[in-house]
Structures are given as structure tokens and as C-alpha cells.
Design a protein around this motif. Sequence first.
Motif, PDB file in Angstrom:
ATOM      1  N   THR A   4      28.357  33.499  30.102  1.00  0.00           N
ATOM      2  CA  THR A   4      28.127  33.238  31.523  1.00  0.00           C
ATOM      3  C   THR A   4      29.367  32.647  32.176  1.00  0.00           C
ATOM      4  OG1 THR A   4      25.807  32.819  30.993  1.00  0.00           O
ATOM      5  CG2 THR A   4      26.579  32.102  33.150  1.00  0.00           C
ATOM      6  N   SER A   5      30.047  31.755  31.454  1.00  0.00           N
ATOM      7  CA  SER A   5      31.262  31.158  32.022  1.00  0.00           C
ATOM      8  C   SER A   5      32.365  32.205  32.157  1.00  0.00           C
ATOM      9  CB  SER A   5      31.737  29.984  31.167  1.00  0.00           C
ATOM     10  OG  SER A   5      32.126  30.445  29.881  1.00  0.00           O
ATOM     11  N   PHE A   6      32.462  33.103  31.176  1.00  0.00           N
ATOM     12  CA  PHE A   6      33.462  34.168  31.292  1.00  0.00           C
ATOM     13  C   PHE A   6      33.139  35.111  32.445  1.00  0.00           C
ATOM     14  CE2 PHE A   6      34.661  33.526  26.669  1.00  0.00           C
ATOM     15  CZ  PHE A   6      35.916  33.026  26.967  1.00  0.00           C
ATOM     16  N   MET A   7      31.858  35.419  32.625  1.00  0.00           N
ATOM     17  CA  MET A   7      31.482  36.279  33.733  1.00  0.00           C
ATOM     18  C   MET A   7      31.773  35.605  35.072  1.00  0.00           C
ATOM     19  SD  MET A   7      27.907  37.912  32.367  1.00  0.00           S
ATOM     20  CE  MET A   7      27.452  38.530  33.961  1.00  0.00           C
ATOM     21  N   THR A   8      31.536  34.286  35.118  1.00  0.00           N
ATOM     22  CA  THR A   8      31.806  33.547  36.361  1.00  0.00           C
ATOM     23  C   THR A   8      33.300  33.524  36.666  1.00  0.00           C
ATOM     24  OG1 THR A   8      29.870  32.187  35.894  1.00  0.00           O
ATOM     25  CG2 THR A   8      31.411  31.366  37.543  1.00  0.00           C
ATOM     26  N   SER A   9      34.122  33.327  35.625  1.00  0.00           N
ATOM     27  CA  SER A   9      35.568  33.320  35.856  1.00  0.00           C
ATOM     28  C   SER A   9      36.091  34.728  36.102  1.00  0.00           C
ATOM     29  CB  SER A   9      36.287  32.700  34.655  1.00  0.00           C
ATOM     30  OG  SER A   9      36.085  33.505  33.497  1.00  0.00           O
ATOM     31  N   ASN A  10      35.348  35.735  35.672  1.00  0.00           N
ATOM     32  CA  ASN A  10      35.779  37.117  35.876  1.00  0.00           C
ATOM     33  C   ASN A  10      35.482  37.604  37.293  1.00  0.00           C
ATOM     34  OD1 ASN A  10      36.887  39.540  35.110  1.00  0.00           O
ATOM     35  ND2 ASN A  10      35.039  40.321  34.151  1.00  0.00           N
ATOM     36  N   MET A  11      34.552  36.972  37.980  1.00  0.00           N
ATOM     37  CA  MET A  11      34.162  37.426  39.311  1.00  0.00           C
ATOM     38  C   MET A  11      35.311  37.408  40.324  1.00  0.00           C
ATOM     39  SD  MET A  11      31.127  38.610  39.417  1.00  0.00           S
ATOM     40  CE  MET A  11      30.477  38.473  41.057  1.00  0.00           C
ATOM     41  N   PRO A  12      36.114  36.346  40.433  1.00  0.00           N
ATOM     42  CA  PRO A  12      37.241  36.401  41.390  1.00  0.00           C
ATOM     43  C   PRO A  12      38.243  37.493  41.054  1.00  0.00           C
ATOM     44  CG  PRO A  12      36.829  34.155  40.762  1.00  0.00           C
ATOM     45  CD  PRO A  12      36.005  35.005  39.856  1.00  0.00           C
ATOM     46  N   ASN A  70      40.558  42.696  42.268  1.00  0.00           N
ATOM     47  CA  ASN A  70      40.789  44.074  41.854  1.00  0.00           C
ATOM     48  C   ASN A  70      40.229  45.045  42.888  1.00  0.00           C
ATOM     49  OD1 ASN A  70      41.525  46.240  40.303  1.00  0.00           O
ATOM     50  ND2 ASN A  70      39.793  46.099  38.919  1.00  0.00           N
ATOM     51  N   THR A  71      39.053  44.730  43.425  1.00  0.00           N
ATOM     52  CA  THR A  71      38.469  45.598  44.452  1.00  0.00           C
ATOM     53  C   THR A  71      39.321  45.600  45.715  1.00  0.00           C
ATOM     54  OG1 THR A  71      36.285  45.051  43.573  1.00  0.00           O
ATOM     55  CG2 THR A  71      36.358  46.075  45.728  1.00  0.00           C
ATOM     56  N   SER A  72      39.825  44.423  46.104  1.00  0.00           N
ATOM     57  CA  SER A  72      40.664  44.366  47.305  1.00  0.00           C
ATOM     58  C   SER A  72      41.975  45.109  47.086  1.00  0.00           C
ATOM     59  CB  SER A  72      40.929  42.914  47.701  1.00  0.00           C
ATOM     60  OG  SER A  72      41.660  42.256  46.681  1.00  0.00           O
ATOM     61  N   PHE A  73      42.537  45.001  45.876  1.00  0.00           N
ATOM     62  CA  PHE A  73      43.763  45.738  45.593  1.00  0.00           C
ATOM     63  C   PHE A  73      43.515  47.237  45.580  1.00  0.00           C
ATOM     64  CE2 PHE A  73      45.625  41.824  43.420  1.00  0.00           C
ATOM     65  CZ  PHE A  73      46.482  41.574  44.482  1.00  0.00           C
ATOM     66  N   MET A  74      42.359  47.653  45.105  1.00  0.00           N
ATOM     67  CA  MET A  74      42.027  49.082  45.131  1.00  0.00           C
ATOM     68  C   MET A  74      41.887  49.582  46.568  1.00  0.00           C
ATOM     69  SD  MET A  74      39.347  49.303  41.958  1.00  0.00           S
ATOM     70  CE  MET A  74      38.744  50.928  42.355  1.00  0.00           C
ATOM     71  N   ILE A  75      41.287  48.759  47.434  1.00  0.00           N
ATOM     72  CA  ILE A  75      41.159  49.139  48.851  1.00  0.00           C
ATOM     73  C   ILE A  75      42.541  49.236  49.496  1.00  0.00           C
ATOM     74  CG2 ILE A  75      40.315  48.341  51.095  1.00  0.00           C
ATOM     75  CD1 ILE A  75      37.899  47.154  49.578  1.00  0.00           C
ATOM     76  N   ILE A  76      43.407  48.252  49.213  1.00  0.00           N
ATOM     77  CA  ILE A  76      44.768  48.276  49.766  1.00  0.00           C
ATOM     78  C   ILE A  76      45.523  49.491  49.241  1.00  0.00           C
ATOM     79  CG2 ILE A  76      46.981  47.060  49.727  1.00  0.00           C
ATOM     80  CD1 ILE A  76      45.348  44.441  49.728  1.00  0.00           C
ATOM     81  N   ASN A  77      45.335  49.818  47.958  1.00  0.00           N
ATOM     82  CA  ASN A  77      45.991  50.984  47.380  1.00  0.00           C
ATOM     83  C   ASN A  77      45.514  52.264  48.051  1.00  0.00           C
ATOM     84  OD1 ASN A  77      47.564  52.511  45.693  1.00  0.00           O
ATOM     85  ND2 ASN A  77      46.142  52.444  43.977  1.00  0.00           N
TER      86      ASN A  77
END
Length: 79
Positions: free
Chosen positions: A12-20, A25-32
Motif C-alpha cells: 500500500t505504501s509503494f502504491m501510494t508513493s507510486n501515484m505521483p 507520467n500521464t502529464s508527460f504523455m499528454i505533453i508528448n
Amino acid sequence: MVMNSPLLTSNTSFMTSNMPLMVMNTSFMIINGLLMTSNALLMVSNASLMTSNSSLMVMNASLMTSNASLMIMNRLVLI
């Protein structure tokens, strides 16, 4: 189930730290995607400018030809 609880907590902690990172990554994909779209538009405008440049070169050549023929006609009139 009690033995599996630390693994669930760490997962759960890894998933929480993975969310940002996933959001970044999604914002970089949109910018790309936006950069690729602007690149495609620039390529299209570059192609149209090259086409207009070649048509202007053809017009320049035809004007030079008519200028040369007018110069020849002018010489013939002077003679």
C-alpha cells in the motif's frame, strides 16, 4: 493473514508513493502528444511553404524567359 499484513502495508505504501509518479507520467504523455501534434502541423506548413517556394521559382523562371524575349525584341526594334 496476520503474516501477510506487513506485505500488504508495504504494498500500500509503494502504491501510494507510486501515484505521483503515475500522475507525472500521464502529464508527460499528454505533453508528448501535444508536441507531436505541433510537430506534425509544422511539417505540414513546411511542406506547403516548400510548394509555394517551388511555384515562385517557376514563376521567376517564366518571368526571366519573358524578360529575355522582350530584350531580344527590343534589340530587333532598335535595328
